[in-house]
Scaffold this active site. Structure first.
Site, PDB file in Angstrom:
ATOM      1  CG  HIS A  83      -0.207   0.010   2.532  1.00 30.31           C
ATOM      2  ND1 HIS A  83       0.223   1.162   3.154  1.00 30.31           N
ATOM      3  CD2 HIS A  83       0.157  -1.016   3.354  1.00 30.31           C
ATOM      4  CE1 HIS A  83       0.817   0.851   4.299  1.00 30.31           C
ATOM      5  NE2 HIS A  83       0.794  -0.471   4.440  1.00 30.31           N
TER       6      HIS A  83
ATOM      7  CB  CYS B  30       1.452  -4.049   5.263  1.00 33.06           C
ATOM      8  SG  CYS B  30      -0.076  -4.965   5.546  1.00 33.06           S
TER       9      CYS B  30
END
Length: 775
Positions: free
Chosen positions: A601, A620
């Site tokens: 992201h 992440c």
């Protein structure tokens, strides 16, 4: 009257005298047959001599014999005895028969019948051969000569009786005993065994292989499936050995042995694939045993070359790669039928270019490379001083050793420059870190010695563990329908690359997970879509480990951060952040659903990309240029749409937008502390998660077969806290009597499942929100 009586009496006396004479002759002839002269050998000789047949006597008919004479074969012994005692038969051997002795009956036909032909044996046939074809006894003429065997369509006539002239020199045939002279039926034939294709010299080895493979106690193969595959393979070739022929090694065996002995070149351990001593195998048992042991070592090599010496689960619980085991039957067929068995066996190693480049560098580190050895000369310490404001410029020392240093460190930019600039200083710093020197970026004496060290044991070990990790990855990294495109992210190098048609299409920097429980997992999944303006659904690990404890200190912290807290029907806590400029995921999320609940992201914390080491996230992966990344992926999957970064940015807003890929793109998260860069230089990176040392310890101190076993790891479990654990004053969205019954956490986390559109943030709220840590 008297005269007539006298005449009659005289006639009677004559008849009586004739009858007496006939009886005397008959008795004498009968006695002659019972004399000792009639031995078995003499009877056989007599039977072989042709006898004249009675003149003008029609052949016998079926009425002359017993009713069952046509249905049974004559008993040779009984026929011989009958001929020895029957006066008619005896007369035929000593003198011509009289017409009265063989007068035909009134109803006898003039042509011989089939039944009579089937039962009339000749004397020679009775004494020498079983009565299998009695047609040969048919009378052809009344002349005194040997009979010719008639032609027949149903059976081959027995051999004709030997002429009388030959009986003087030919040995007499000895008649069989009465109990075995005429077999009642033809003996049963043994089943016909199929002709073997195994050469005679190899048949003993084949027989032993058949026996060994059929045994349940065979220990050559550790896996039942491989034992079964070997048995099927060898049975299909009649158990003929494939590695030897006439006791000598075949070309196939030589190729396999060469590959096994060179296993170290692929980072494998040759001791795991023992080669039997065929020179000492001189017996079929020893050759068969060596055959199966070599086959087992060949299968072990193929399995470990393809899937790895150790299963990835042995290392950590946060690794998930697809399994790709070998097919033992396919390996046996492929290698043994190949022209080059060594090359066929080598093909089970990873086919990727980066793996093959590491293999080449491993040979160079072991002193087996062909390239020139570059040595850095001793000299003064070199350092680079960056600029300090406008008053003090950067300091770049000049030294004639720098061009060699650039070549050795793989710096292609300004390759002939003698300036010790920032690029050289950064490369020296990375090298120092890879050999456990203090990463100062200064070329001092210790660094020069490390650069020139002929002993590269640590680097060799690092290359080997990275080659092992390549075996875990899929053989096909990309999607074939879009030019074998894929994404590969290397955690220790903090870089992400998009590959297509074997070349790099695009690359960017990334931020990865912190060491420890927040380490970024290793996995292979497929990216199915991207989400513009994503909602951040906080992972359970952050909720229960960080946010709930923070609420105990400040019940209003989530509200001030712009986060929404909800309680699901089962009592679990769900925290989310709506789309917006300050969203922890930034403006774009790249979705490849996986069990670790991680993704790639954007991020509002752009300053972290300037750091050399970028392990700061909760697992992440944050991408430096997400708009460019999105346009590259979309142009691969939808080339006619002509996506640009500007078009992606035009979608920024407060509502989620899902852009689905017609063809999913594989995403491969890897851990490469050693790799070859685009310039062909071997690069080393810091083992940020400490996994190299763990792998080396396992590979060196454990049995290879034990390392292949899958280890079941307990996954983290986050139990829902009781409602009383939430302090007073916490704003819970579901406490007004309604419960959240929307998508589950997995669906929320990756979006695109039709959840209600989030409300846009109030104007000015984004500037007041605090930065939020994300995975």
């Amino acid at each position: 009257m008297r005269d007539r009586s006298n005449n009659r009496r005289g006639y009677d006396r004559v008849l009586m005298a004739v009858a007496a004479t006939f009886l005397t002759v008959s008795a004498t002839s009968a006695l002659a047959q019972d004399t000792p002269r009639a031995s078995a050998a003499e009877l056989a000789i007599d039977a072989a001599i042709p006898r004249p047949e009675p003149a003008n006597v029609p052949p016998p008919t079926a009425s002359d014999f017993k009713p069952d004479a046509t249905g049974a074969l004559p008993d040779t012994a009984k026929v011989s005895d009958a001929k020895a005692t029957d006066p008619k038969t005896s007369d035929s051997k000593t003198s011509d028969s009289k017409p009265s002795d063989s007068k035909p009956s009134d109803n006898q036909p003039t042509e011989p019948s089939t039944a009579a032909k089937a039962v009339e044996p000749k004397p020679g046939d009775v004494a020498t051969t079983p009565a299998t074809d009695t047609k040969s006894t048919e009378t052809k003429s009344t002349e005194t000569k040997p009979l010719e065997a008639p032609k027949t369509d149903t059976a081959v006539a027995p051999p004709a009786a030997a002429p009388a002239a030959e009986t003087a020199t030919a040995p007499a045939a000895t008649p069989a005993p009465a109990t075995a002279a005429a077999p009642a039926a033809e003996p049963a034939k043994e089943p016909v065994k199929a002709a073997s294709n195994v050469p005679a010299d190899d048949q003993p080895v084949a027989d032993k292989l058949r026996e060994m493979l059929a045994s349940k106690t065979l220990r050559a193969f550790d896996r039942k499936v491989e034992h079964a595959a070997a048995e099927k393979f060898y049975s299909a070739r009649d158990y003929a050995p494939v590695f030897t022929k006439s006791g000598k090694l075949t070309d196939t065996a030589k190729g396999v042995i060469a590959r096994l002995k060179d296993a170290a070149s692929d980072g494998l351990n040759p001791a795991d694939y023992p080669v039997p001593d065929f020179t000492a195998a001189t017996s079929p048992d020893a050759l068969a045993d060596a055959e199966l042991k070599l086959a087992a070592s060949m299968l072990d090599y193929a399995r470990q070359a393809q899937s790895g010496r150790m299963h990835w689960s042995q290392l950590s619980a946060d690794i998930q790669y697809p399994e790709h085991p070998i097919d033992a039957s396919e390996v046996l067929a492929n290698v043994t039928s190949a022209k080059d068995a060594s090359a066929a066996l080598d093909s089970y190693n990873p086919p990727q270019k980066l793996y093959k480049e590491l293999k080449k560098k491993l040979a160079e580190l072991r002193g087996q490379g062909d390239g020139p050895v570059i040595t850095i000369a001793d000299g003064p310490a070199l350092r680079y001083m960056p600029a300090r404001g406008k008053k003090q410029a950067a300091v770049e020392m000049d030294d004639p050793r720098v061009p060699d240093l650039r070549t050795k460190l793989g710096i292609t930019e300004n390759a002939d420059s003698t300036k010790y600039d920032a690029a050289v200083a950064r490369a020296v710093e990375k090298f120092q870190d890879s050999v456990e020197l203090k990463p100062t970026g200064i070329l001092d004496d210790r660094t020069v010695r490390a650069l020139n060290s002929p002993k590269r044991d640590k680097q060799i070990d690092t290359v080997i563990v990275n080659m092992e990790r390549w075996r875990w990855l899929p053989r096909q990294l990309g999607a074939a329908s879009v030019g074998n495109a894929y994404v590969i992210l290397n955690i220790p190098d903090y870089t992400l690359k998009v590959m297509q048609n074997g070349a790099q299409v695009w690359t960017t920097r990334v931020v990865t997970g912190k060491p420890g429980q927040h380490a970024t997992p290793l996995l292979t999944e497929t990216m199915k879509y991207i989400t513009v303006n994503p909602t951040w659904n906080v992972p359970p690990s952050i909720i229960y480990n960080e946010y709930l404890p923070a609420l105990q200190q400040d019940p209003t912290v989530l509200q001030r951060m712009g986060l929404k807290l909800e309680r699901d029907r089962d009592g679990s806590i769900h925290i989310s952040q709506p789309p917006g400029e300050a969203n922890a995921l930034g403006r774009i999320r790249f979705n490849f659903p996986n069990k670790f609940l991680v993704y790639q992201h954007d991020t509002p914390d752009k300053y972290l990309f300037a750091k050399e080491e970028r392990a700061y996230s909760h697992g992440c992966m944050r991408v430096q240029n997400p708009d460019q990344y999105a346009s590259v992926l979309l142009n691969i999957t939808e080339p006619n749409e002509h996506y640009t970064p500007e078009r992606i940015r035009s979608m920024y807003g407060s509502n989620e937008v899902d852009l689905k890929f017609p063809t999913p793109i594989p995403v491969n998260i890897t851990y490469q502390t050693a790799f070859v860069d685009d310039a062909g230089k071997l690069q080393f990176r810091k083992d940020v998660y400490g996994r190299d040392a763990t792998m080396l310890s396992l590979l060196k101190n454990s049995r290879g077969k034990d390392l292949e076993a899958v280890v079941a790891h307990a996954q983290p479990s986050y139990s829902r806290p009781p409602s009383s654990s939430l302090p007073a004053g916490v704003n819970v969205a579901g406490d007004n009597g309604s419960w959240n019954s929307g998508p589950n956490f997995f669906e929320r986390l990756f979006g695109g499942f039709g959840q209600p559109e989030p409300q846009p943030a109030r104007r000015g709220q984004a500037q007041q929100q605090r930065r939020v840590y994300t995975r």
